[in-house]
Design an enzyme around this catalytic site. Sequence first.
Site, mmCIF file in Angstrom:
data_model
loop_
_atom_site.group_PDB
_atom_site.id
_atom_site.type_symbol
_atom_site.label_atom_id
_atom_site.label_comp_id
_atom_site.label_asym_id
_atom_site.label_seq_id
_atom_site.Cartn_x
_atom_site.Cartn_y
_atom_site.Cartn_z
ATOM 1 N N MET A 153 32.624 6.841 -16.300
ATOM 2 C CA MET A 153 33.236 6.634 -14.992
ATOM 3 C C MET A 153 33.592 5.162 -14.807
ATOM 4 S SD MET A 153 31.717 9.371 -12.296
ATOM 5 C CE MET A 153 30.096 8.669 -12.042
ATOM 6 N N HIS A 184 29.425 -1.131 -19.453
ATOM 7 C CA HIS A 184 28.381 -2.104 -19.772
ATOM 8 C C HIS A 184 27.929 -1.858 -21.205
ATOM 9 C CE1 HIS A 184 25.700 1.302 -19.126
ATOM 10 N NE2 HIS A 184 26.163 1.436 -17.898
ATOM 11 N N HIS A 207 27.261 1.692 -22.463
ATOM 12 C CA HIS A 207 28.453 2.415 -22.921
ATOM 13 C C HIS A 207 28.872 1.941 -24.314
ATOM 14 C CE1 HIS A 207 29.179 2.693 -18.407
ATOM 15 N NE2 HIS A 207 29.153 3.955 -18.783
ATOM 16 N N MET A 224 20.277 0.512 -18.267
ATOM 17 C CA MET A 224 21.614 0.058 -17.901
ATOM 18 C C MET A 224 22.378 1.147 -17.166
ATOM 19 S SD MET A 224 23.128 -2.439 -20.810
ATOM 20 C CE MET A 224 22.414 -4.076 -20.991
ATOM 21 N N SER A 284 26.048 1.543 -14.369
ATOM 22 C CA SER A 284 27.149 0.896 -13.657
ATOM 23 C C SER A 284 26.745 0.515 -12.240
ATOM 24 C CB SER A 284 28.370 1.821 -13.628
ATOM 25 O OG SER A 284 28.806 2.097 -14.946
#
Length: 282
Positions: free
Chosen positions: A30, A34, A37, A186, A188
């Site tokens: 989405m 970071h 990903h 981590m 978003s």
Amino acid sequence: MLVFTNKNKIGTHVTALKEEGTKIGFVPTMGALHQGHMSLIKEGLLNNGVMVVSIFVNPTQFDNADDLKKYPRTLEEDVALLKTVSPNIIVYAPSVDDIYEGNTVAQHFSFDGLEFEMEGRFRKGHFDGVGTIVKRLFEIVAPDNAYFGEKDFQQLTIIKKLVSKYHLGVNIVGCKIHREANGLAMSSRNVRLKPDYKIAAPFIYKTLQEAQIKFGTKSATIVTQWVEQQFVNHDILELEYFIIADVDTLKTVKRKHKTNTYRAFIAVYAGDIRLIDNIALN
């Protein structure tokens, strides 16, 4: 780097690549990318000729309209970051209309009860939204392999069920949780944490680690009560749930069995930001 916004165009391009014998990997996101990903994408690049990364904030998996509105949208920065990783990445950044064709409604799915546990209890309709978008993206991109992080372990389990029940022909690869130096998983959403909550948030993983140790000698009930008390005593973090569950059924454990495998799942509010995490227990 190729960036597609139209499903027909990316579909045609991917089909041509596959006809040439190129293996396609896929990471649906989405956005607000970071290093978590990036770890999925780098893992995919080891076993695929091309990685497709979708960037789409999916409205049908949000049960909170305000959360959807505030979710970070950083497409230009995301593409710039991906360019630093590999030339063998394709971006698919569709509009809502390109995905839903004017009918932004989630399909209803049965995941054999997996959808009613944990996140499903607290986020009504969430996994219908997840199932809808993942199935649609798999149909558009037609990847050989798709990569998902274990931070969303329940989602990973449900997607495996989706692929099995609908015969989607995609190999699902689960990847380890990528953490910040302080242990915070981590996400978003981390960029939206206010300073005090950013400092406090690593307490979540620290508590999971201690729960993991206690689970070796204590019952699931005692460990759960201990975790709940830690958050009662915490100044600013608010526990939504802590659940110890069987990794296959995701059902809450009542009594431990030596032959079963368990995981602890947690959801915590840091102000108005909701953070989730989990840890293997045995």
